[in-house]
Design an enzyme around this catalytic site. Structure first.
Site, PDB file in Angstrom:
ATOM      1  N   ASP A 146       2.394   7.795   2.705  1.00  0.00           N
ATOM      2  CA  ASP A 146       0.743   8.087   2.882  1.00  0.00           C
ATOM      3  C   ASP A 146       0.615   8.745   1.271  1.00  0.00           C
ATOM      4  O   ASP A 146       0.622  10.026   1.460  1.00  0.00           O
ATOM      5  CB  ASP A 146       0.318   9.553   4.541  1.00  0.00           C
ATOM      6  CG  ASP A 146       0.371   8.679   5.503  1.00  0.00           C
ATOM      7  OD1 ASP A 146      -0.339   7.822   6.263  1.00  0.00           O
ATOM      8  OD2 ASP A 146       1.185   9.065   6.021  1.00  0.00           O
TER       9      ASP A 146
ATOM     10  N   GLY B  14      10.779   7.240  10.045  1.00  0.00           N
ATOM     11  CA  GLY B  14      10.504   7.632   8.759  1.00  0.00           C
ATOM     12  C   GLY B  14      10.424   9.379   8.985  1.00  0.00           C
ATOM     13  O   GLY B  14      11.141   9.931   8.424  1.00  0.00           O
ATOM     14  N   HIS B  15      10.068   9.690  10.020  1.00  0.00           N
ATOM     15  CA  HIS B  15      10.081  11.290  10.553  1.00  0.00           C
ATOM     16  C   HIS B  15      11.699  11.298  10.862  1.00  0.00           C
ATOM     17  O   HIS B  15      11.567  12.711  10.623  1.00  0.00           O
ATOM     18  CB  HIS B  15       9.231  11.149  11.878  1.00  0.00           C
ATOM     19  CG  HIS B  15       7.889  10.680  11.728  1.00  0.00           C
ATOM     20  ND1 HIS B  15       7.634   9.495  13.487  1.00  0.00           N
ATOM     21  CD2 HIS B  15       6.574  11.676  11.626  1.00  0.00           C
ATOM     22  CE1 HIS B  15       6.161   9.789  12.574  1.00  0.00           C
ATOM     23  NE2 HIS B  15       5.313  10.522  12.163  1.00  0.00           N
TER      24      HIS B  15
ATOM     25  N   LEU C  28       7.126   9.319  17.001  1.00  0.00           N
ATOM     26  CA  LEU C  28       8.072   9.330  15.977  1.00  0.00           C
ATOM     27  C   LEU C  28       8.744   8.677  16.225  1.00  0.00           C
ATOM     28  O   LEU C  28       8.828   7.535  16.768  1.00  0.00           O
ATOM     29  CB  LEU C  28       8.925  10.710  16.773  1.00  0.00           C
ATOM     30  CG  LEU C  28       8.405  12.229  16.591  1.00  0.00           C
ATOM     31  CD1 LEU C  28       9.517  13.349  16.709  1.00  0.00           C
ATOM     32  CD2 LEU C  28       7.568  12.148  14.951  1.00  0.00           C
ATOM     33  N   HIS C  29       8.620   7.801  14.713  1.00  0.00           N
ATOM     34  CA  HIS C  29      10.274   6.616  14.066  1.00  0.00           C
ATOM     35  C   HIS C  29      11.248   7.134  12.796  1.00  0.00           C
ATOM     36  O   HIS C  29      10.971   8.064  13.637  1.00  0.00           O
ATOM     37  CB  HIS C  29       9.281   5.360  14.099  1.00  0.00           C
ATOM     38  CG  HIS C  29       8.100   6.150  13.030  1.00  0.00           C
ATOM     39  ND1 HIS C  29       8.251   6.570  11.427  1.00  0.00           N
ATOM     40  CD2 HIS C  29       6.706   6.358  12.731  1.00  0.00           C
ATOM     41  CE1 HIS C  29       7.537   6.630  10.404  1.00  0.00           C
ATOM     42  NE2 HIS C  29       6.509   6.289  11.697  1.00  0.00           N
TER      43      HIS C  29
ATOM     44  N   GLY D  93       3.054  13.364  15.954  1.00  0.00           N
ATOM     45  CA  GLY D  93       4.307  11.829  17.527  1.00  0.00           C
ATOM     46  C   GLY D  93       4.313  11.015  16.947  1.00  0.00           C
ATOM     47  O   GLY D  93       3.703  10.528  16.240  1.00  0.00           O
TER      48      GLY D  93
ATOM     49  N   SER E 121       5.467   3.113  11.112  1.00  0.00           N
ATOM     50  CA  SER E 121       3.997   3.577  10.928  1.00  0.00           C
ATOM     51  C   SER E 121       3.701   3.675  12.485  1.00  0.00           C
ATOM     52  O   SER E 121       4.424   2.699  13.315  1.00  0.00           O
ATOM     53  CB  SER E 121       2.847   2.875  10.621  1.00  0.00           C
ATOM     54  OG  SER E 121       1.936   3.137  10.970  1.00  0.00           O
ATOM     55  N   SER E 122       3.514   4.757  12.514  1.00  0.00           N
ATOM     56  CA  SER E 122       3.443   4.693  14.447  1.00  0.00           C
ATOM     57  C   SER E 122       2.297   3.941  15.295  1.00  0.00           C
ATOM     58  O   SER E 122       2.159   3.698  16.044  1.00  0.00           O
ATOM     59  CB  SER E 122       2.825   6.569  13.981  1.00  0.00           C
ATOM     60  OG  SER E 122       3.454   6.894  14.512  1.00  0.00           O
TER      61      SER E 122
ATOM     62  N   GLN F 299      -3.058  11.318   0.894  1.00  0.00           N
ATOM     63  CA  GLN F 299      -2.101  12.494   1.391  1.00  0.00           C
ATOM     64  C   GLN F 299      -1.062  13.880   1.347  1.00  0.00           C
ATOM     65  O   GLN F 299      -1.614  14.113   0.684  1.00  0.00           O
ATOM     66  CB  GLN F 299      -1.555  11.649   2.785  1.00  0.00           C
ATOM     67  CG  GLN F 299      -2.039  13.449   3.798  1.00  0.00           C
ATOM     68  CD  GLN F 299      -0.943  13.048   5.509  1.00  0.00           C
ATOM     69  OE1 GLN F 299      -1.888  12.590   5.404  1.00  0.00           O
ATOM     70  NE2 GLN F 299       0.332  12.385   5.654  1.00  0.00           N
TER      71      GLN F 299
HETATM   72  O1  PAF Z   1       0.303  12.223   7.972  1.00  0.00           O
HETATM   73  C1  PAF Z   1       0.420  12.922   9.793  1.00  0.00           C
HETATM   74  O2  PAF Z   1       1.134  12.423  10.700  1.00  0.00           O
HETATM   75  C2  PAF Z   1      -1.075  13.884   9.758  1.00  0.00           C
HETATM   76  O3  PAF Z   1      -2.134  12.897   8.736  1.00  0.00           O
HETATM   77  C3  PAF Z   1      -0.362  15.171   9.801  1.00  0.00           C
HETATM   78  C4  PAF Z   1       0.117  15.462   8.101  1.00  0.00           C
HETATM   79  C5  PAF Z   1       0.534  14.677  10.041  1.00  0.00           C
HETATM   80  C6  PAF Z   1      -1.556  15.830   9.512  1.00  0.00           C
HETATM   81  O4  PAF Z   1      -1.978  15.725  10.499  1.00  0.00           O
END
Ligand code: PAF
Length: 283
Positions: free
Chosen positions: A150, A36-37, A33-34, A31, A185-186, A153
């Site tokens: 990330d 990037g999302h 959201l910016h 959530g 970034s959030s 990740q």
């Molecule tokens: O990148 C994120 O926002 C989180 O790490 C993810 C991939 C949604 C998992 O909670």
């Protein structure tokens, strides 16, 4: 747009969509959201019949002293944004439906999870790997979209899908930045105006490192790290790490930069821990 909070209910709905041969694009988020999302959602819209966005602040990826409680949760605003972008389904589970009292199963990606951010945030990637695995099982996407901000990740998630034979294509998308260069970034919401200015030193230092390696042909890791430190040390409050690693495997580069690498930084500005990275290929 449909909103589901129950894993079993969304699973049934996805099963029906799959029977109708609809392809599913998935954007997992926490959530707040910016842009990037939004860039991930737009790419997913282009490449799939149905776009699912999950909004779940995953407790399993926060350490006991981290910002789980204060993490921004503007749910109504997020829902509006998703609607505007043409998202088909939001999955917003409650923590207790993802991790009921008797929950016992966790996913650990060895080696990759213990380095870089994993060193400073023990258990973080175990939490990420577990929730992403669960979300993949629930949403069963054909493609899943992750931002390269990330970076570690995204490498870990690719490894999970490879090692566990998930039929999901992982699509990584570029980091979206402010005009100033600051990576979105959030957590930027925590920064004061003054801190926002200080935070710029991180992206500035990465740009400088890229220029030194690609144009000035400087190869020794220690020289590049020194140049980065010169820029960020005076303005950040604590540097967690500055690391140069193989861009595909995340193996540490110790001496000379002789291949495509990712330069990754984690540093505190005030109380906020920020991460950023850049991919560099020596010419
Ligand atoms: O990148 C994120 O926002 C989180 O790490 C993810 C991939 C949604 C998992 O909670």
């Amino acid at each position: 747009m449909k909103i589901f909070s129950n894993p079993q209910t969304i699973q049934k709905s996805i099963k029906n969509l799959k029977l109708k041969k609809q392809t599913i694009g998935f954007v997992p988020t926490m959530g707040a959201l910016h842009q990037g999302h939004i860039s991930l959602i737009r790419r997913a819209k282009k490449e799939n019949d149905i776009v699912v966005v999950s909004i779940f602040v995953n407790p399993a990826q926060f350490g006991p002293k981290e910002d789980l409680k204060s993490y921004p949760k503007p749910f109504v605003k997020d829902v509006k944004l998703c609607k505007k972008e043409g998202v088909d389904i939001i999955f917003a589970p409650k923590p207790e439906s993802m991790y009921p009292k008797n929950y016992l199963t966790y996913i650990n990606v060895e080696k990759l999870s213990g380095t870089m951010c994993g060193k400073a945030r023990p258990g973080h990637f175990r939490g990420v790997a577990t929730v992403v695995t669960k979300l993949f099982n629930i949403v069963q996407p054909d493609k899943a979209y992750f931002g390269l901000k990330d970076y570690q990740q995204s490498v870990i998630i690719k490894k999970i899908t490879e090692d566990l034979n998930y039929p999901v294509k992982i699509i990584t998308c570029p980091t979206i930045r402010e005009k100033s260069g600051l990576a979105l970034s959030s957590r930027n919401a925590y920064l004061s105006k003054e801190e926002l200015n200080k935070a710029l030193s991180i992206s500035d230092s990465l740009k400088k490192a890229k220029e030194l390696i690609e144009n000035k042909k400087i190869k020794p890791v220690k020289n590049i790290v020194l140049e980065i430190k010169k820029i960020i040390k005076p303005v950040t409050d604590k540097i967690d790490y500055i690391e140069i690693r193989d861009a595909e495997t995340l193996v540490e580069i110790k001496d000379n930069i002789d291949r495509k690498v990712v330069i990754a930084i984690a540093a505190y500005v005030g109380k906020t821990r920020l991460i950023d990275n850049i991919v560099v290929k020596p010419r």
